[in-house]
Scaffold this active site. Structure first.
Site, mmCIF file in Angstrom:
data_model
loop_
_atom_site.group_PDB
_atom_site.id
_atom_site.type_symbol
_atom_site.label_atom_id
_atom_site.label_comp_id
_atom_site.label_asym_id
_atom_site.label_seq_id
_atom_site.Cartn_x
_atom_site.Cartn_y
_atom_site.Cartn_z
ATOM 1 C CD GLN A 9 -3.280 0.516 1.921
ATOM 2 O OE1 GLN A 9 -3.400 -0.638 2.307
ATOM 3 N NE2 GLN A 9 -4.131 1.460 2.254
ATOM 4 C CB SER A 94 1.977 -5.092 3.524
ATOM 5 O OG SER A 94 0.801 -5.012 4.296
ATOM 6 C CG LEU A 95 -1.213 -4.817 -0.842
ATOM 7 C CD1 LEU A 95 -1.561 -5.333 -2.234
ATOM 8 C CD2 LEU A 95 -1.821 -3.450 -0.646
ATOM 9 N NE ARG A 119 -3.705 -8.101 4.407
ATOM 10 C CZ ARG A 119 -2.833 -7.120 4.231
ATOM 11 N NH1 ARG A 119 -3.121 -6.123 3.384
ATOM 12 N NH2 ARG A 119 -1.675 -7.104 4.890
ATOM 13 C CG HIS A 203 1.620 -4.654 9.023
ATOM 14 N ND1 HIS A 203 1.399 -5.990 8.728
ATOM 15 C CD2 HIS A 203 1.502 -3.980 7.848
ATOM 16 C CE1 HIS A 203 1.156 -6.104 7.433
ATOM 17 N NE2 HIS A 203 1.207 -4.905 6.879
ATOM 18 C CD GLN A 252 0.752 -9.832 5.406
ATOM 19 O OE1 GLN A 252 -0.423 -9.492 5.452
ATOM 20 N NE2 GLN A 252 1.420 -9.951 4.284
#
Length: 313
Positions: A9, A94-95, A119, A203, A252
């Site tokens: 992101q 991440s994503l 998500r 996170h 995660q």
């Protein structure tokens, strides 16, 4: 050896994917498939905005994934370059870990889009707007960042969210704790603390409700077999077992993105060339982690043509 890596992101911008869609049927079909999966004209938001709508977490996450997979499919279909034939590992920030799984056949494109939409929604809903925040620490290593986070917490959540490279670590937690951390940076020998324009504290342990939501979603749509091993964010180690990866994707959501360690681990495993598909964020990070690593950041048709020539010559 080569790793294909996928951005997270923050790499979204209005106009993303438009050139690819105009030039390639493979890209157009990718965006159409994502639109159909989400029952939403996401490709129009990607192309025309408004920027505020694209930046919404629930839109940004599937949009960044769609752009990267479109780039990969153009490479495969228009230039005849297979990820499996030319890569040894994949990883994503991440994503981007979901994008990487889609790239190696562990998730279908439609399922990846739906999972990332959920998500994004779950992460946004986990913490009321204004209660959480994130900041980037510039000129900070992990040790300094952890000490600062401990000092700033004062009973609230203040945790390392991303260990990006040797000069940038991101903190996440309660807004008050992040504000205190920014005010304390000089005391810990850190150059600067910059608030990040995010809508939720990603996170960190405040994201537990989102982790629970993803555990349910991934139980219904579990990852399948991987065509190539993936370096997971939370372990900075290779995974090729779908059940293990399912568990790590849940972890995660609240866990640290160990990007710096992941790159070093891939280098240790023999990776010499990192190819970032759909962004120009990870390439520079990798360069700061290891100056000797070769990087290619691929966005345009010209980038793809250059890469294809390099890989097939």
């Amino acid at each position: 050896m080569r790793a294909f890596v996928f951005p997270g992101q923050g790499s979204q911008k209005v106009g993303m994917g438009a050139e690819l869609a105009d030039a390639s049927t493979a890209a157009r079909e990718t965006f159409e498939e994502v639109d159909d999966a989400l029952s939403q004209n996401l490709s129009m938001i990607m192309r025309e905005g408004p920027e505020g709508e694209l930046t919404l977490t629930e839109n940004a996450q599937p949009a960044i994934m769609a752009n990267a997979i479109a780039t990969l499919r153009v490479l495969q279909r228009d230039f005849g370059v297979s990820l499996v034939d030319h890569g040894n590992f994949v990883a994503g920030h991440s994503l981007g870990e979901y994008t990487a799984l889609c790239a190696v056949g562990s998730f279908s494109l439609s399922d990846t889009a739906r999972l990332l939409k959920l998500r994004g929604q779950a992460m946004q809903a986990a913490v009321p707007v204004g209660e959480g925040a994130m900041c980037a620490l510039l000129g900070a290593d992990l040790e300094k960042a952890q000490k600062l986070a401990e000092a700033a917490a004062e009973g609230q959540v203040c945790e390392v969210a991303n260990d990006n490279d040797p000069t940038q670590v991101v903190l996440s937690g309660h807004a008050g704790a992040i504000e205190r951390a920014i005010g304390l940076v000089k005391d810990f020998g850190i150059k600067r603390g910059v608030p990040l324009p995010v809508s939720a504290p990603f996170h960190c342990s405040l994201m537990q409700p989102a982790a629970d939501a993803m555990a349910e979603a991934l139980a219904e749509t579990p990852p399948g077999g991987l065509d190539l091993p993936l370096y997971a964010n939370v372990t900075a180690a290779p995974v090729d077992d779908p059940a293990e990866e399912q568990r790590l994707l849940v972890e995660q959501v609240t866990g640290r993105v160990r990007w710096r360690e992941s790159v070093l681990a891939m280098r240790e495993a023999g990776v010499e060339h990192f190819v970032e598909l759909g962004g120009k964020v990870l390439g520079p990070m990798i360069g700061r982690i290891d100056r000797d690593a070769a990087t290619s950041s691929i966005i345009t048709m010209e980038d793809l043509e250059t890469l294809a020539k390099e890989l097939t010559s």
